[in-house]
Design an enzyme around this catalytic site. Structure first.
Site, PDB file in Angstrom:
ATOM      1  N   HIS A 266      -8.106  39.691  41.798  1.00 39.31           N
ATOM      2  CA  HIS A 266      -9.214  39.700  40.777  1.00 39.31           C
ATOM      3  C   HIS A 266      -9.876  40.980  41.211  1.00 39.31           C
ATOM      4  CE1 HIS A 266     -12.487  39.179  38.068  1.00 39.31           C
ATOM      5  NE2 HIS A 266     -13.125  38.053  38.545  1.00 39.31           N
ATOM      6  N   HIS A 307      -2.454  43.091  33.713  1.00 43.27           N
ATOM      7  CA  HIS A 307      -3.953  42.458  33.130  1.00 43.27           C
ATOM      8  C   HIS A 307      -3.293  41.221  32.402  1.00 43.27           C
ATOM      9  CE1 HIS A 307      -7.953  41.695  31.959  1.00 43.27           C
ATOM     10  NE2 HIS A 307      -8.383  42.483  33.007  1.00 43.27           N
ATOM     11  N   ASP A 363      -8.841  48.626  38.358  1.00 44.19           N
ATOM     12  CA  ASP A 363      -9.113  48.890  39.794  1.00 44.19           C
ATOM     13  C   ASP A 363      -8.218  49.811  40.303  1.00 44.19           C
ATOM     14  OD1 ASP A 363     -10.771  47.184  40.431  1.00 44.19           O
ATOM     15  OD2 ASP A 363      -9.579  45.561  40.004  1.00 44.19           O
TER      16      ASP A 363
HETATM   17  N1  ACO Z   1       3.390  44.477  39.491  1.00 47.58           N
HETATM   18  C1  ACO Z   1       4.536  43.927  39.460  1.00 47.58           C
HETATM   19  N2  ACO Z   1       4.749  43.046  38.457  1.00 47.58           N
HETATM   20  C2  ACO Z   1       3.937  42.447  37.896  1.00 47.58           C
HETATM   21  C3  ACO Z   1       2.416  42.950  38.076  1.00 47.58           C
HETATM   22  C4  ACO Z   1       2.260  43.768  39.140  1.00 47.58           C
HETATM   23  N3  ACO Z   1       1.039  44.193  39.317  1.00 47.58           N
HETATM   24  N4  ACO Z   1       1.399  42.247  37.417  1.00 47.58           N
HETATM   25  C5  ACO Z   1       2.454  41.281  36.512  1.00 47.58           C
HETATM   26  N5  ACO Z   1       3.739  41.549  36.811  1.00 47.58           N
HETATM   27  C6  ACO Z   1       4.904  40.884  36.451  1.00 47.58           C
HETATM   28  C7  ACO Z   1       5.038  39.420  36.644  1.00 47.58           C
HETATM   29  O1  ACO Z   1       5.863  39.475  38.020  1.00 47.58           O
HETATM   30  C8  ACO Z   1       5.775  38.911  35.670  1.00 47.58           C
HETATM   31  O2  ACO Z   1       7.201  39.070  35.602  1.00 47.58           O
HETATM   32  P1  ACO Z   1       8.000  37.851  35.229  1.00 47.58           P
HETATM   33  O3  ACO Z   1       7.853  37.742  33.640  1.00 47.58           O
HETATM   34  O4  ACO Z   1       9.441  38.482  35.246  1.00 47.58           O
HETATM   35  O5  ACO Z   1       7.983  36.819  36.177  1.00 47.58           O
HETATM   36  C9  ACO Z   1       4.876  39.612  34.492  1.00 47.58           C
HETATM   37  O6  ACO Z   1       4.699  40.622  34.911  1.00 47.58           O
HETATM   38  C10 ACO Z   1       3.799  38.650  33.868  1.00 47.58           C
HETATM   39  O7  ACO Z   1       2.825  38.568  34.939  1.00 47.58           O
HETATM   40  P2  ACO Z   1       1.667  37.412  35.078  1.00 47.58           P
HETATM   41  O8  ACO Z   1       1.547  37.181  36.739  1.00 47.58           O
HETATM   42  O9  ACO Z   1       2.467  36.199  34.272  1.00 47.58           O
HETATM   43  O10 ACO Z   1       0.498  37.885  34.608  1.00 47.58           O
HETATM   44  P3  ACO Z   1      -0.890  37.416  34.669  1.00 47.58           P
HETATM   45  O11 ACO Z   1      -1.484  37.568  33.161  1.00 47.58           O
HETATM   46  O12 ACO Z   1      -0.785  35.754  35.187  1.00 47.58           O
HETATM   47  O13 ACO Z   1      -1.447  38.286  35.782  1.00 47.58           O
HETATM   48  C11 ACO Z   1      -2.656  39.711  36.790  1.00 47.58           C
HETATM   49  C12 ACO Z   1      -2.367  39.210  35.463  1.00 47.58           C
HETATM   50  C13 ACO Z   1      -3.245  38.784  37.932  1.00 47.58           C
HETATM   51  C14 ACO Z   1      -3.695  40.775  36.867  1.00 47.58           C
HETATM   52  C15 ACO Z   1      -1.315  40.638  37.513  1.00 47.58           C
HETATM   53  O14 ACO Z   1      -1.118  41.515  36.681  1.00 47.58           O
HETATM   54  C16 ACO Z   1      -1.636  41.203  38.921  1.00 47.58           C
HETATM   55  O15 ACO Z   1      -1.157  40.476  39.833  1.00 47.58           O
HETATM   56  N6  ACO Z   1      -1.781  42.483  38.924  1.00 47.58           N
HETATM   57  C17 ACO Z   1      -2.086  43.102  40.234  1.00 47.58           C
HETATM   58  C18 ACO Z   1      -3.528  42.879  40.770  1.00 47.58           C
HETATM   59  C19 ACO Z   1      -4.545  43.367  40.202  1.00 47.58           C
HETATM   60  O16 ACO Z   1      -4.276  44.654  39.716  1.00 47.58           O
HETATM   61  N7  ACO Z   1      -5.419  42.637  39.766  1.00 47.58           N
HETATM   62  C20 ACO Z   1      -6.750  43.270  38.964  1.00 47.58           C
HETATM   63  C21 ACO Z   1      -6.870  42.721  37.558  1.00 47.58           C
HETATM   64  S1  ACO Z   1      -8.158  43.440  36.688  1.00 47.58           S
HETATM   65  C22 ACO Z   1      -9.508  42.622  37.271  1.00 47.58           C
HETATM   66  O17 ACO Z   1      -9.555  41.452  37.888  1.00 47.58           O
HETATM   67  C23 ACO Z   1     -10.812  43.661  37.423  1.00 47.58           C
END
Ligand code: ACO
Length: 429
Positions: A266, A307, A363
């Site tokens: 987050h 996201h 971010d």
């Molecule tokens: N890098 C690589 N793969 C990713 C990423 C990433 N940053 N984000 C998602 N994926 C992939 C997952 O592995 C998943 O793949 P799969 O379907 O093969 O298993 C798919 O994309 C869906 O991802 P989820 O984790 O199910 O998506 P969710 O909605 O739960 O997560 C989140 C959203 C937490 C923001 C995620 O994208 C992430 O971890 N990003 C990196 C951290 C980040 O930048 N957070 C800031 C968010 S903005 C904020 O809070 C202000």
């Protein structure tokens, strides 16, 4: 006809549920029972992927189109025309202030920026290398002990007083947390300065009589604060509402919200982005890093990408990319920028990221700007918490005044053992 017909194949019974605002009420499912003594049907939705927990008039997001509105106003317009305090007023009260309202609001916030002197002693108690976000969230929680009137959450004027205090004091706590870490003396707030200029003054003033923050940087920080002010039901806001629903004071609830924001998935993500860029080190290592992310090796994620709601370019990231140039003109380019741009270029062409609709989020670039402005990486989640305080208090107040809300208490599906005989210690194998 705005209804949903459900046939329960266990009993053959048919139910008609009203559909309103594109939702059915989960409680309407409770009437669906397989037997007389059945509890009734529930929904199972880990991480609230498809469950609306409230009605809210504060922030609107269209994740597919990349639209973000505060109280109906597009984020791009607010970032262009408003400042953070005006935006905070809009978020809290629902309308942009007229000039008299803005004057009063600014006066109220400005006159609540001081911290009780004991707060300094409290902050002194932390270990010398304590993370500023740990100090921040603990100190916000500790404020409840200074303001016992904050327990009167249904007193309108009292609630407003806590809102003023919270928005006003978070930059002071943030600056104290920062200066504690490097051993600099604390700088008291300066009421002649704007919200962001005062924050930079408290952060960076040394022996000079008056610290003059560069106006380009002050404005850039103001825009970053506008972009971070609210984002509907994200993890920390959901925490603020859930904790607040127990009717605890807002300082304790906000400490919990800040704790949720601390996590690397987050508000800790911008700190994680910088660590990731440093770890990559140079442009030629970018393809290899992307390969490792895709293979899931070492649980790597491309931090600052993806996201839960945006399945297109985060509109806040677009604004940030624009202001980055103004900042870098003043500070010189952040050497990590080239790595970030290359990561984005490759990721946006790569099937893995394209098919999963993973785009840069707020971010991805904000950390580069903060770093160029001389703000240390550990302060990044704190810098997020300062403006998000406006969103947290607005959402908290909306929750309290919503007659449909009650103490947040999710259900579960029990997967543990059925009732069994207690085994005395000497009989256990
Ligand atoms: N890098 C690589 N793969 C990713 C990423 C990433 N940053 N984000 C998602 N994926 C992939 C997952 O592995 C998943 O793949 P799969 O379907 O093969 O298993 C798919 O994309 C869906 O991802 P989820 O984790 O199910 O998506 P969710 O909605 O739960 O997560 C989140 C959203 C937490 C923001 C995620 O994208 C992430 O971890 N990003 C990196 C951290 C980040 O930048 N957070 C800031 C968010 S903005 C904020 O809070 C202000």
């Amino acid at each position: 006809m705005n209804t949903l017909t459900i046939v329960d194949n266990r009993t053959g019974k048919k139910y008609e549920l009203p559909i309103q605002d594109g939702t059915i009420r989960a409680m309407d499912l409770r009437q669906i029972k397989a037997t007389q003594d059945d509890f009734g049907l529930m929904t199972y939705d880990p991480a609230f992927m498809n469950t609306a927990n409230c009605k809210s008039a504060i922030t609107y997001i269209d994740g597919d189109k990349g639209i973000l509105l505060y109280r109906g106003y597009p984020i791009e317009k607010l970032a262009e025309e408003s400042d953070y305090l005006e935006t905070a007023y809009l978020i809290v009260f629902g309308e942009l202030p007229n000039s008299a309202q803005l004057k009063t609001w600014t006066h109220e916030i400005t006159s609540h920026t001081m911290l009780h002197e004991s707060t300094k002693k409290f902050i002194e108690g932390f270990q010398y290398d304590a993370h500023p976000m740990g100090i921040f969230l603990s100190t916000v929680g500790a404020l409840s002990t200074f303001y016992p009137d904050a327990k009167q959450i249904f007193d309108e004027s009292g609630r407003l007083r806590q809102i003023h205090r919270l928005i006003a004091k978070v930059p002071t706590i943030a600056a104290y947390a920062f200066r504690r870490g490097i051993g600099w003396p604390y700088v008291y707030p300066d009421n002649d300065l704007s919200f962001t200029a005062n924050f930079l003054n408290m952060m960076f003033r040394m022996t000079e009589v008056r610290f003059h923050a560069n106006p380009v940087l002050t404005r850039a920080l103001d825009v970053l604060f506008i972009l971070h002010a609210d984002h509907e039901q994200n993890c920390s806001t959901a925490a603020m509402r859930a904790i607040g629903s127990s009717h605890v004071d807002p300082y304790s609830a906000l400490a919990g919200a800040a704790a949720a924001l601390y996590g690397p998935l987050h508000g800790g993500a911008n700190e994680a982005v910088l660590r990731m860029l440093n770890e990559i080190g140079s442009i030629d290592k970018v393809p290899d890093f992307i390969k490792r992310v895709k293979s899931g090796e070492g649980h790597n994620r491309l931090m600052g990408f993806g996201h839960r709601v945006y399945k297109s370019y985060d509109p806040r990231a677009k604004v940030i990319k624009r202001i980055a140039d103004n900042v870098f003109d003043v500070t010189g380019k952040n050497p990590l920028l080239e790595i970030a741009l290359e990561l984005e270029r490759i990721a946006l062409q790569d099937d893995y990221f394209v098919t999963r609709k993973l785009y840069p989020n707020v971010d991805f670039y904000s950390g580069l700007i903060y770093q160029a402005m001389g703000l240390p990486v550990e302060m990044f989640p704190v810098l997020f918490a300062i403006p998000r305080t406006a969103g947290w208090v607005a959402q908290w107040q909306e929750m309290l005044l919503d007659p449909e809300q009650k103490i947040a208490r999710p259900r579960q599906i029990y997967t543990g053992p059925a009732p069994r005989e207690y085994v005395p210690l000497d009989k256990r194998s």
